[in-house]
Design an enzyme around this catalytic site. Structure first.
Site, short mmCIF file in Angstrom:
data_model
loop_
_atom_site.label_atom_id
_atom_site.label_comp_id
_atom_site.label_asym_id
_atom_site.label_seq_id
_atom_site.Cartn_x
_atom_site.Cartn_y
_atom_site.Cartn_z
N ASN A 193 -15.35 -16.49 -5.24
CA ASN A 193 -14.37 -17.55 -5.02
C ASN A 193 -13.23 -17.09 -4.11
O ASN A 193 -12.76 -17.87 -3.26
CB ASN A 193 -13.82 -18.05 -6.35
N MET A 194 -12.81 -15.85 -4.25
CA MET A 194 -11.74 -15.35 -3.39
C MET A 194 -12.23 -15.22 -1.94
O MET A 194 -11.47 -15.44 -1.00
CB MET A 194 -11.22 -14.01 -3.91
N SER A 237 -15.50 0.58 2.69
CA SER A 237 -14.77 -0.66 2.98
C SER A 237 -13.79 -0.44 4.13
O SER A 237 -13.65 -1.28 5.03
CB SER A 237 -14.03 -1.12 1.72
N HIS A 274 0.84 -1.20 0.00
CA HIS A 274 0.00 0.00 0.00
C HIS A 274 0.88 1.26 0.00
O HIS A 274 0.37 2.36 0.21
CB HIS A 274 -0.89 0.03 1.25
N LYS A 299 -18.49 -7.42 0.79
CA LYS A 299 -19.49 -7.49 -0.28
C LYS A 299 -18.86 -7.52 -1.67
O LYS A 299 -19.29 -8.25 -2.54
CB LYS A 299 -20.45 -6.30 -0.19
#
Length: 218
Positions: free
Chosen positions: A148-149, A55, A25, A175
């Site tokens: 899937n992740m 988030s 990051h 989400k």
């Protein structure tokens, strides 16, 4: 992929076999100097800042290291002013974008991956000079979906100790939708944010999707 800024196991990255894959990051000016002479390839993924803010708010609530409760109204002000862990979204995106000529870099947005994941995978393949047949591409696309992740222990961070990430308070991968900011931001908050965004980012030719049902906005 290990984090450059969180090498908790003191791994010597130079001993890893090539190609080495790392994640970060960090802002552009804290990256290893060798990247400035284009010795590596960078895939920079950004997301529209309203969804990032939502988030991040939920991430704050499940991170014991941040040690305090915070309400949404206060978090908006902290996020806009850059007084959050990792710093200002605006400065980070602006910094990388305005210094993109210094690096061998591919810019992607989370929204374009949600809209057309296969095209994003093909862009990445071309950028890193990897040729995959159609079956392999199908496999990558299928395994890279948010659903899937979210179910994959290698990507959902279920292996992280509770004292670092308390997922009893929410999922690390929550989400994954575009436009979730509409479920929490008031009209006044959204309009205020739009004004700040225009002031801080309006001179850049960057575009973001605020909702998959809407046109791209600058």
């Amino acid at each position: 992929m290990p984090w450059i800024e969180a090498n908790v196991r003191n791994v010597d990255f130079k001993t890893h076999p090539s190609p080495r894959t790392l994640t970060t990051h960090l802002p552009y000016y804290l990256m290893p100097r060798e990247l400035r002479i284009r010795m590596g390839k960078i895939i920079y993924v950004c997301r529209n800042p309203k969804d990032v803010m939502v988030s991040y708010y939920h991430f704050y609530k499940m991170n014991p290291k941040l040690k305090y409760e915070i309400n949404w109204e206060t978090f908006i002000n902290l996020f806009i002013s850059g007084r959050v862990f990792i710093g200002s979204w605006f400065d980070h995106v602006r910094g990388w974008y305005t210094h993109k000529e210094d690096f061998n870099i591919l810019f992607l947005t989370y929204e374009e991956m949600k809209k057309d994941l296969r095209s994003a995978v093909l862009k990445i393949c071309k950028f890193v000079d990897i040729n995959l047949d159609e079956k392999a591409i199908d496999t990558v696309v299928q395994r890279s979906t948010f659903k899937n992740m979210k179910d994959d222990p290698l990507s959902n961070y279920s292996f992280v100790p509770k004292d670092l990430l308390d997922q009893s308070k929410g999922n690390f991968l929550r989400k994954g939708i575009v436009g979730d900011w509409k479920n929490i931001m008031t009209v006044a908050q959204s309009e205020m944010f739009d004004k700040v965004f225009k002031e801080k980012m309006g001179d850049l030719p960057t575009t973001f999707l605020w909702d998959l049902d809407e046109e791209t906005a600058s």
